[in-house]
Design a protein around this motif. Structure first.
Motif, short mmCIF file in Angstrom:
data_model
loop_
_atom_site.label_atom_id
_atom_site.label_comp_id
_atom_site.label_asym_id
_atom_site.label_seq_id
_atom_site.Cartn_x
_atom_site.Cartn_y
_atom_site.Cartn_z
N GLU A 136 47.43 37.68 43.78
CA GLU A 136 47.38 38.90 44.13
C GLU A 136 46.20 39.15 45.10
O GLU A 136 45.08 38.73 44.72
CB GLU A 136 47.40 39.99 43.12
CG GLU A 136 47.12 41.51 43.23
CD GLU A 136 47.05 42.53 42.25
OE1 GLU A 136 47.06 43.60 42.34
OE2 GLU A 136 47.09 41.68 41.01
N TYR A 137 46.24 39.88 46.25
CA TYR A 137 45.22 40.28 47.08
C TYR A 137 44.84 41.68 46.65
O TYR A 137 45.75 42.66 46.43
CB TYR A 137 45.56 40.18 48.58
CG TYR A 137 45.84 38.86 48.81
CD1 TYR A 137 45.34 37.59 48.02
CD2 TYR A 137 47.08 38.30 49.39
CE1 TYR A 137 45.77 36.22 48.45
CE2 TYR A 137 47.75 37.22 49.57
CZ TYR A 137 47.03 36.26 49.15
OH TYR A 137 47.33 34.80 49.32
N ILE A 138 43.41 42.00 46.71
CA ILE A 138 42.87 43.59 46.21
C ILE A 138 41.46 43.67 47.36
O ILE A 138 41.05 42.79 47.82
CB ILE A 138 42.38 43.40 45.00
CG1 ILE A 138 41.43 42.43 44.69
CG2 ILE A 138 43.78 43.27 44.07
CD1 ILE A 138 40.95 42.67 43.17
N LEU A 139 41.49 45.07 47.72
CA LEU A 139 40.47 45.36 48.61
C LEU A 139 39.49 45.72 47.73
O LEU A 139 39.61 46.95 47.03
CB LEU A 139 40.96 46.58 49.67
CG LEU A 139 40.14 46.79 50.68
CD1 LEU A 139 40.94 47.56 51.70
CD2 LEU A 139 38.74 47.59 50.28
N VAL A 140 38.18 45.32 47.83
CA VAL A 140 37.24 45.69 46.97
C VAL A 140 35.73 45.80 47.59
O VAL A 140 35.77 45.45 48.76
CB VAL A 140 36.94 44.57 45.95
CG1 VAL A 140 38.06 44.15 45.00
CG2 VAL A 140 36.49 43.15 46.60
N GLY A 141 34.88 46.41 46.96
CA GLY A 141 33.66 46.89 47.47
C GLY A 141 32.61 47.53 46.36
O GLY A 141 33.45 48.04 45.28
N THR A 142 31.53 47.94 46.61
CA THR A 142 30.89 48.67 45.74
C THR A 142 31.44 50.13 45.86
O THR A 142 32.09 50.76 46.94
CB THR A 142 29.37 48.44 46.06
OG1 THR A 142 29.04 49.06 47.41
CG2 THR A 142 28.89 47.38 45.78
#
Length: 340
Positions: A209-215
């Motif tokens: 699964e691909y996810i968009l992440v960041g602080t």
């Protein structure tokens, strides 16, 4: 008559231009025949210990890189190749600065060595029937994200049961993995996309699964397509594939955003570097979930949740109708057993 006799005598005592030319032709033919006869009959003159350096140079086109690949010194690689050229009597490489390219003879030697190694594999397998006695090198290529999956530690644990199996693991984006398999530089590979090719076949392995992440501050509560496109991104090898898949599942966006409308504020040469840059609040990025799961659990990173999960099938790619050594089949089966 006296003059003619003198000319005739001179022709007999000293070879004329025609005689010298014919002699050179004969010598040239003899040389070609010797080379052909040598190539057909006397490959046993070659020292197999020299093959490793030669094949590394043939693959990298650079003696320095070949030394790293073969775990040798650069002078050692040069010396081994020089010995091979002496044994064959013909140059194996054309040298252009630091780069080298194979000559026709070099190309033929590559094919010979591949055949030789295959025959040696078949011989070893014919005299050793038990799995415990299987030995030799297994080379496979995969995207760097696969190295961070639980499957790689499972492979290493399984490998402990077979001391004679040597692993050569190459980290490459999917498009390079395909090239590596087609060039016969690896036994098999893992890919995130299936490229249609008559010489390739694919075996389903798993989904990621691909996810968009960041602080939290970098994600800035982005929700809409325009807000997500307006974020500052970190790029790395393989990002384009993950990005396009995530955008499609999130917004049914079919354009290749990674190559057109996104704003990039950083580039990592590896996925690990990109993760550090995201954790360092430089920007956001899209990763396989397993690569950043620990940072999501700790709360260090956040994700933009979407209704349709961006799942993608990972496949094992091999060459059709290729006769693989038993050790390669065994390692591939190790991975297939992990699916359960």
């Amino acid at each position: 008559l006296h003059h003619s006799n003198s000319l005739l005598q001179g022709a007999v005592n000293q070879p004329g231009r025609l005689q010298m030319a014919n002699k050179r032709k004969i010598e040239h033919l003899e040389t070609d025949e010797q080379i052909m006869a040598w190539s057909l009959r006397d490959f046993d003159r070659l020292d197999p210990k020299l093959y490793k350096a030669f094949m590394a140079a043939a693959e990298t086109n650079n003696f320095t890189l070949a030394a790293e690949k073969a775990c040798m010194t650069q002078p050692g690689v040069s010396q081994h190749i020089s010995k091979l050229e002496q044994q064959i009597g013909l140059p194996l490489f054309k040298r252009i600065g630091r780069q080298v390219t194979l000559t026709d003879t070099g190309e033929q030697l590559v094919n010979y060595i591949k055949s030789y190694l295959m025959l040696m594999d078949e011989f070893r397998e014919s005299v050793h029937t038990a799995d415990a006695s299987i030995s030799g090198l297994v080379t496979y290529a995969m995207p760097a994200s696969c190295l961070l999956s639980p499957h790689f530690p499972m492979l290493l644990k399984k490998r402990l049961e077979y001391d004679e199996i040597e692993l050569d693991v190459r980290l490459e984006p999917t498009e390079k993995v395909i090239q590596t398999i087609l060039a016969d530089k690896a036994d098999f590979g893992f890919v995130t996309e299936k490229v249609a090719h008559p010489d390739l076949e694919y075996t389903p392995f798993c989904y990621e699964e691909y996810i968009l992440v960041g602080t939290a501050e970098k994600l800035n509560d982005a929700k809409t397509e325009s807000e997500v496109k307006g974020l500052s991104y970190i790029q790395y090898p393989g990002f384009n594939t993950y990005c396009n898949l995530w955008m499609y599942h999130a917004f049914e966006c079919k354009e290749h955003l990674a190559e057109t409308s996104l704003r990039f504020v950083g580039h990592g040469s590896t996925i690990e570097t990109a993760i550090l840059m995201v954790r360092g609040k430089l920007g956001v990025s899209i990763f396989p979930r397993h690569c950043v799961a620990q940072f999501l659990e700790s709360g260090e990173l956040k994700e933009i949740e979407i209704e349709n999960k961006a799942l993608n099938e990972i496949s094992i790619v091999t060459t059709k109708n290729h006769k693989y050594p038993k050790r390669v089949h065994m390692v591939i089966n190790w991975f297939l057993e992990m699916r359960s």
